[in-house]
Design a protein around this motif. Structure first.
Motif, PDB file in Angstrom:
ATOM      1  N   TYR A 162       0.609  -1.356  -0.318  1.00 13.02           N
ATOM      2  CA  TYR A 162      -0.058   0.078   0.300  1.00 13.02           C
ATOM      3  C   TYR A 162       1.286   1.234  -0.132  1.00 13.02           C
ATOM      4  O   TYR A 162       2.279   1.234   0.841  1.00 13.02           O
ATOM      5  N   GLN A 163       0.458   1.709  -1.000  1.00 14.76           N
ATOM      6  CA  GLN A 163       1.635   3.371  -0.867  1.00 14.76           C
ATOM      7  C   GLN A 163       0.377   4.969  -0.655  1.00 14.76           C
ATOM      8  O   GLN A 163      -0.745   4.572  -1.222  1.00 14.76           O
ATOM      9  N   ALA A 164       0.540   5.926  -0.208  1.00 15.56           N
ATOM     10  CA  ALA A 164       0.201   7.330   0.018  1.00 15.56           C
ATOM     11  C   ALA A 164       1.034   8.119  -0.154  1.00 15.56           C
ATOM     12  O   ALA A 164       2.469   8.209   0.478  1.00 15.56           O
ATOM     13  N   PHE A 165       0.859   9.626  -1.173  1.00 14.67           N
ATOM     14  CA  PHE A 165       1.488  10.616  -0.753  1.00 14.67           C
ATOM     15  C   PHE A 165       0.676  11.664  -1.224  1.00 14.67           C
ATOM     16  O   PHE A 165       0.451  12.382  -1.199  1.00 14.67           O
ATOM     17  N   TYR A 166       1.538  12.752  -0.190  1.00 20.74           N
ATOM     18  CA  TYR A 166       0.438  14.003   0.068  1.00 20.74           C
ATOM     19  C   TYR A 166       0.638  14.993  -0.517  1.00 20.74           C
ATOM     20  O   TYR A 166       1.899  14.585  -1.307  1.00 20.74           O
ATOM     21  N   PHE A 167      -0.511  15.702  -1.403  1.00 16.40           N
ATOM     22  CA  PHE A 167      -0.012  16.388  -2.174  1.00 16.40           C
ATOM     23  C   PHE A 167      -1.785  17.710  -1.387  1.00 16.40           C
ATOM     24  O   PHE A 167      -2.594  17.609  -1.588  1.00 16.40           O
ATOM     25  N   ALA A 168      -0.853  18.781  -1.494  1.00 12.24           N
ATOM     26  CA  ALA A 168      -0.848  19.892  -0.834  1.00 12.24           C
ATOM     27  C   ALA A 168      -2.272  20.599  -2.027  1.00 12.24           C
ATOM     28  O   ALA A 168      -2.044  21.727  -3.324  1.00 12.24           O
ATOM     29  N   HIS A 169      -3.606  20.944  -1.998  1.00 17.10           N
ATOM     30  CA  HIS A 169      -4.329  21.533  -2.931  1.00 17.10           C
ATOM     31  C   HIS A 169      -4.172  23.402  -2.504  1.00 17.10           C
ATOM     32  O   HIS A 169      -4.071  23.927  -3.832  1.00 17.10           O
ATOM     33  N   ASP A 170      -3.315  23.891  -1.942  1.00 15.03           N
ATOM     34  CA  ASP A 170      -3.054  25.160  -1.174  1.00 15.03           C
ATOM     35  C   ASP A 170      -2.259  24.943  -0.033  1.00 15.03           C
ATOM     36  O   ASP A 170      -1.949  23.850   0.590  1.00 15.03           O
ATOM     37  N   SER A 171      -2.165  26.407   0.408  1.00 13.76           N
ATOM     38  CA  SER A 171      -0.752  26.656   1.340  1.00 13.76           C
ATOM     39  C   SER A 171      -1.903  25.968   2.397  1.00 13.76           C
ATOM     40  O   SER A 171      -0.883  26.006   3.561  1.00 13.76           O
ATOM     41  N   GLU A 172      -3.052  25.779   2.659  1.00 13.50           N
ATOM     42  CA  GLU A 172      -3.871  25.856   3.753  1.00 13.50           C
ATOM     43  C   GLU A 172      -4.142  23.995   4.372  1.00 13.50           C
ATOM     44  O   GLU A 172      -4.370  23.506   5.132  1.00 13.50           O
ATOM     45  N   SER A 173      -4.192  23.828   3.026  1.00 12.91           N
ATOM     46  CA  SER A 173      -4.414  22.144   3.548  1.00 12.91           C
ATOM     47  C   SER A 173      -4.086  21.002   2.335  1.00 12.91           C
ATOM     48  O   SER A 173      -3.813  21.660   0.584  1.00 12.91           O
ATOM     49  N   GLY A 174      -4.288  19.689   1.572  1.00 19.17           N
ATOM     50  CA  GLY A 174      -3.906  18.612   0.616  1.00 19.17           C
ATOM     51  C   GLY A 174      -4.609  17.717   2.038  1.00 19.17           C
ATOM     52  O   GLY A 174      -5.071  17.667   2.602  1.00 19.17           O
ATOM     53  N   ALA A 175      -4.579  16.846   1.056  1.00 19.80           N
ATOM     54  CA  ALA A 175      -4.746  15.354   1.482  1.00 19.80           C
ATOM     55  C   ALA A 175      -3.973  13.702   0.907  1.00 19.80           C
ATOM     56  O   ALA A 175      -2.867  14.109   0.154  1.00 19.80           O
ATOM     57  N   TYR A 176      -4.315  12.375   0.888  1.00 18.20           N
ATOM     58  CA  TYR A 176      -3.482  11.472   0.686  1.00 18.20           C
ATOM     59  C   TYR A 176      -4.306  11.071  -0.257  1.00 18.20           C
ATOM     60  O   TYR A 176      -4.988  10.822  -0.644  1.00 18.20           O
ATOM     61  N   TYR A 177      -3.380  10.568  -1.526  1.00 16.64           N
ATOM     62  CA  TYR A 177      -4.013   9.750  -2.589  1.00 16.64           C
ATOM     63  C   TYR A 177      -2.473   8.618  -3.049  1.00 16.64           C
ATOM     64  O   TYR A 177      -1.335   8.383  -2.046  1.00 16.64           O
TER      65      TYR A 177
END
Length: 445
Positions: free
Chosen positions: A253-268
């Motif tokens: 299983y793999q997960a990578f963090y991606f920032a949507h903007d300077s205040e929030s992001g999610a894992y994909y």
């Protein structure tokens, strides 16, 4: 018989010895053995003194050593960390460390900083700068300001004067890696590898829609890349998990963090698909996140944001919705939070909503609420400089980023997919390096 020749023999022998260097060397070399033989002969004699032990004489001579010079020892400074205990004040803690600096104490008591900022939290860390003589040159610790955001309180001696500040510390982000092999439990193996509790809690939530971290067994593996935030070269706190790879029961299983903007992001995942579904709703419909979760590095300000939740920009009176079905745990007024509601969604997950102008009429602890029901209205009660909703998500009491654990996770558009692909390829290379290492990695930060 010719006696004259016999008398000449010792004379010739003596002459040869005197004039023969090799003979002299042989004689000198034999002296120790001759001495031994003499000693034996004396010892074995029949003299009545022979049975007495040889006389020994002890000679004691006082030697004068040059004075030991410790030149400049009082100029060497070092930082010492001390855990804050219940009831500790700055003065009490410094006294426990053996620091008695009247000038520093007077300055702290008359400091321009507020009394609230100078209060120490139990369990926090106070760092003090000392030298070998116990002189104090500075101290620093993290505390919450009037807006609920953590700042670095620093009191330091510059020249002959003391000065104080309370600002968001300028930090540097460093990637920290861990390769962990499970022996008894995943949590225990991570703790033994020095992975901070905030990272362990965050990691548990990333894959919670697929499996529980507690289900991992012996020989399962965790490869991890996360941020460590440095202040003046020393670790201050942790940021986001940037990438993680888990091998569980032979499945990867793999997960990578991606920032949507300077205040929030999610894992994909590696293909750019969201890993968590999250709640069905946001607590404030259509509102933007104005201040993100603080345990991370702000890419624009280059400063540490130690915000324990997220803030939604919204006007006073905007309805606040339950993001999912829950039980009302708390409806109360609490110091810095002002009017606050806490919802319990399951045995481990709770959400908190603060600074409300008022509660929904009839709302009380123990009530059941459905997703979308109004629980209160946006306001600016408590420690707040303006109307907004402050939301926190806690897992077993530990604050985590709502954007990565509870809020609805959106898909990536085409431009975001391209950016995500470039970023994830680099992080995947780091994970591969960890994967190829045959032993656990316990990196010293």
């Amino acid at each position: 018989m010719n006696y004259r020749k016999l008398l000449q023999l010792p004379q010739k022998w003596t002459s040869r010895v005197v004039n023969n260097h090799a003979a002299w060397l042989g004689a000198i070399a034999s002296l120790p053995f001759m001495g031994v033989l003499t000693a034996v002969a004396v010892t074995q004699g029949n003299s009545p003194e022979a049975d007495k032990p040889p006389l020994q004489q002890h000679v004691t001579e006082a030697l004068t050593l040059p004075p030991l010079q410790l030149a400049g020892s009082n100029t060497v400074r070092y930082w010492r960390d001390e855990a804050v205990q219940r009831g500790d004040t700055i003065a009490r803690l410094l006294n426990r460390l053996g620091v008695r600096d009247s000038d520093a104490t007077r300055f702290i008591l008359s400091s321009p900083l507020s009394r609230d900022l100078l209060k120490l939290k139990t369990g926090a860390t106070l760092s003090v700068e000392l030298n070998d003589q116990g002189e104090l040159f500075g101290l620093r610790f993290l505390n919450d300001d009037e807006n609920g955001e953590s700042v670095l309180v620093a009191i330091e001696k510059v020249g002959d004067n003391w000065q104080a500040s309370a600002d968001a510390p300028r930090t540097e982000a460093m990637q920290t890696v861990r390769a962990v092999e499970v022996t008894t439990s995943a949590t225990g193996a991570l703790a033994q590898a020095g992975v901070p509790v905030e990272v362990r809690t965050q990691l548990n939530e990333i894959f919670s829609d697929q499996f529980e971290l507690s289900s991992m067994k012996r020989d399962d593996k965790i490869n991890l890349v996360y941020e460590t935030l440095l202040y003046n070269g020393a670790p201050l706190t942790t940021g986001n998990i940037l990438a993680v790879e888990i091998e569980r029961n032979g499945t990867q299983y793999q997960a990578f963090y991606f920032a949507h903007d300077s205040e929030s992001g999610a894992y994909y995942d590696a293909a750019g698909k969201p890993l968590k579904k999250g709640f069905n709703l946001q607590p404030v419909a259509g509102a933007r996140i104005s201040s993100g979760f603080g345990m991370r590095f702000h890419p624009v300000l280059h400063a540490l944001r130690m915000h324990q939740g997220i803030d939604y920009a919204a006007g006073t009176g905007t309805p606040i919705l339950a993001p999912s079905d829950a039980t009302v745990d708390t409806v109360a007024q609490q110091n810095g939070y002002g009017n606050v509601v806490i919802l319990r969604h399951n045995n481990k997950l709770t959400t908190l909503y603060a600074h409300m102008s008022r509660f929904q009429p009839g709302l009380k602890a123990g009530n059941k609420v459905k997703a979308g029901e109004v629980i209160g209205y946006v306001g600016t009660t408590g420690r707040s400089t303006g109307p907004h909703l402050h939301m926190e998500v806690r897992i077993n009491g530990q604050a985590v980023d709502p954007a990565t654990t509870a809020l609805p996770t959106r898909g990536l558009d085409n431009s975001e997919r391209l950016a995500f692909s470039k970023q994830s390829v680099k992080l995947a290379a780091n994970l591969k390096l960890l994967r190829d290492i045959p032993v656990n990695v316990a990196q010293l930060d």
